[in-house]
Enzyme design. Structure first.
Site, PDB file in Angstrom:
ATOM      1  N   HIS A 100       0.197   0.205  -2.049  1.00 39.83           N
ATOM      2  CA  HIS A 100       0.767  -0.112  -0.746  1.00 39.83           C
ATOM      3  C   HIS A 100       0.786  -1.629  -0.552  1.00 39.83           C
ATOM      4  O   HIS A 100      -0.146  -2.333  -0.983  1.00 39.83           O
ATOM      5  CB  HIS A 100      -0.052   0.521   0.377  1.00 39.83           C
ATOM      6  CG  HIS A 100      -0.298   1.979   0.181  1.00 39.83           C
ATOM      7  ND1 HIS A 100       0.709   2.916   0.175  1.00 39.83           N
ATOM      8  CD2 HIS A 100      -1.444   2.666  -0.032  1.00 39.83           C
ATOM      9  CE1 HIS A 100       0.192   4.118  -0.024  1.00 39.83           C
ATOM     10  NE2 HIS A 100      -1.107   3.989  -0.161  1.00 39.83           N
ATOM     11  N   GLU A 117      -6.577   1.220   3.448  1.00 32.48           N
ATOM     12  CA  GLU A 117      -7.068   2.556   3.774  1.00 32.48           C
ATOM     13  C   GLU A 117      -8.442   2.793   3.156  1.00 32.48           C
ATOM     14  O   GLU A 117      -8.954   1.962   2.397  1.00 32.48           O
ATOM     15  CB  GLU A 117      -6.085   3.616   3.261  1.00 32.48           C
ATOM     16  CG  GLU A 117      -5.877   3.572   1.758  1.00 32.48           C
ATOM     17  CD  GLU A 117      -4.751   4.481   1.286  1.00 32.48           C
ATOM     18  OE1 GLU A 117      -4.303   5.341   2.048  1.00 32.48           O
ATOM     19  OE2 GLU A 117      -4.332   4.320   0.131  1.00 32.48           O
ATOM     20  N   HIS A 175      -3.862   3.209  -7.002  1.00 31.99           N
ATOM     21  CA  HIS A 175      -4.746   4.344  -6.779  1.00 31.99           C
ATOM     22  C   HIS A 175      -3.990   5.664  -6.837  1.00 31.99           C
ATOM     23  O   HIS A 175      -2.754   5.691  -6.784  1.00 31.99           O
ATOM     24  CB  HIS A 175      -5.428   4.225  -5.406  1.00 31.99           C
ATOM     25  CG  HIS A 175      -4.445   4.217  -4.267  1.00 31.99           C
ATOM     26  ND1 HIS A 175      -3.852   3.058  -3.816  1.00 31.99           N
ATOM     27  CD2 HIS A 175      -3.948   5.211  -3.495  1.00 31.99           C
ATOM     28  CE1 HIS A 175      -3.033   3.341  -2.816  1.00 31.99           C
ATOM     29  NE2 HIS A 175      -3.079   4.644  -2.596  1.00 31.99           N
ATOM     30  N   ARG A 195       5.730   4.099  -5.284  1.00 30.69           N
ATOM     31  CA  ARG A 195       5.341   5.047  -6.341  1.00 30.69           C
ATOM     32  C   ARG A 195       5.519   4.382  -7.693  1.00 30.69           C
ATOM     33  O   ARG A 195       6.595   3.901  -8.044  1.00 30.69           O
ATOM     34  CB  ARG A 195       6.185   6.320  -6.244  1.00 30.69           C
ATOM     35  CG  ARG A 195       5.702   7.460  -7.130  1.00 30.69           C
ATOM     36  CD  ARG A 195       6.573   8.701  -6.969  1.00 30.69           C
ATOM     37  NE  ARG A 195       6.559   9.196  -5.601  1.00 30.69           N
ATOM     38  CZ  ARG A 195       7.619   9.251  -4.809  1.00 30.69           C
ATOM     39  NH1 ARG A 195       8.803   8.819  -5.245  1.00 30.69           N
ATOM     40  NH2 ARG A 195       7.519   9.707  -3.588  1.00 30.69           N
TER      41      ARG A 195
END
Length: 257
Positions: A100, A117, A175, A195
């Site tokens: 991200h 996150e 990740h 992605r």
């Protein structure tokens, strides 16, 4: 007067979803990969499910109650946009390898927030694992090469996980969640994902999902770390800090009653 608010879950069916979240669906649907418990993502605004404020959405509440609901400093910074997305993730199959962007990159490219996150592992099948960070030092050129020849997995750090494991994932860290993991995720209000690799999977029409190789290349943090796990010491009936950053602080309260 405000009271403890509950929200309708926003359920997301995924090709990798499992059965753990089926109870949240009135039709007891399977393949639900995510349950968004509280969200301010565009077109996915949480709606109150209980009490006199039922059927009002989160932004409507903040418009009325402002700092009384979210705190004055949060209201001053974000206005009516709630800054966090909290979800459960049920992985019956491996999720794609992804990254991200940070706030700066997300603002420039998408006029949006970045996505830092964290994961808290609620449950995990025997041998289940996840990926966080690189297992050896690479650079952007090698990243592109490895994506092209399907060897990117060879340089990712895999962790076998158990209930209670925690991983903090700053924007830029590569990740993926592996099959058999049931996870709580706390993140910035953002739905931007690049992605990187999807195991060459095909859909029912024989098409692979889109990869974002070039977008991800400049968003990845290639810095190596000896250990990407978040370590903490659990205490029963006491609050324990798991992760703290400028976007959120997460605490664990493990009760024996």
């Amino acid at each position: 007067m405000l009271y403890p608010l509950k929200f309708h879950p926003i359920l997301k069916k995924k090709i990798w979803g499992g059965e753990r979240l089926a109870y949240k669906s009135e039709e007891h649907e399977e393949s639900i990969g995510e349950s968004w418990e509280i969200s301010a993502v565009e077109d996915n605004i949480s709606v109150v499910s209980n009490g006199i404020l039922a059927d009002n959405d989160l932004q409507e509440l903040i418009e009325v109650y402002m700092g009384d609901l979210v705190g004055d400093h949060i209201y001053e910074k974000f206005g009516i946009e709630f800054p966090l997305l909290i979800k459960y993730i049920d992985a019956n199959d491996d999720l794609s390898i992804q990254v991200h962007p940070d706030d700066k990159t997300a603002k420039e490219r998408h006029n949006a927030y970045g996505k830092t996150e964290m994961w808290y592992v609620i449950n995990a099948a025997e041998g289940a694992g996840l990926y966080s960070g690189f297992s050896q030092q690479i650079d952007a050129e090698e990243y592109v090469k490895r994506v092209g020849d399907n060897t990117i997995m060879d340089v990712l750090q895999r962790y076998e996980v158990s209930p209670g494991d925690v991983f903090f994932l700053p924007a830029g860290r590569v990740h993926a969640i592996g099959a058999g993991c049931f996870i709580a995720e706390i993140q910035q209000t953002s739905n931007i994902t690049y992605r990187i690799y999807d195991y060459d999977r095909k859909d029912a029409n024989g098409n692979g999902r889109e990869l974002h190789t070039e977008l991800a290349k400049d968003a990845i943090d290639y810095t190596m770390s000896p250990d990407y796990r978040t370590h903490y010491k659990a205490h029963t009936n006491a609050t324990v800090e798991l992760a703290s950053c400028k976007y959120f602080t997460t605490n664990l309260l493990d009760l024996d009653t």
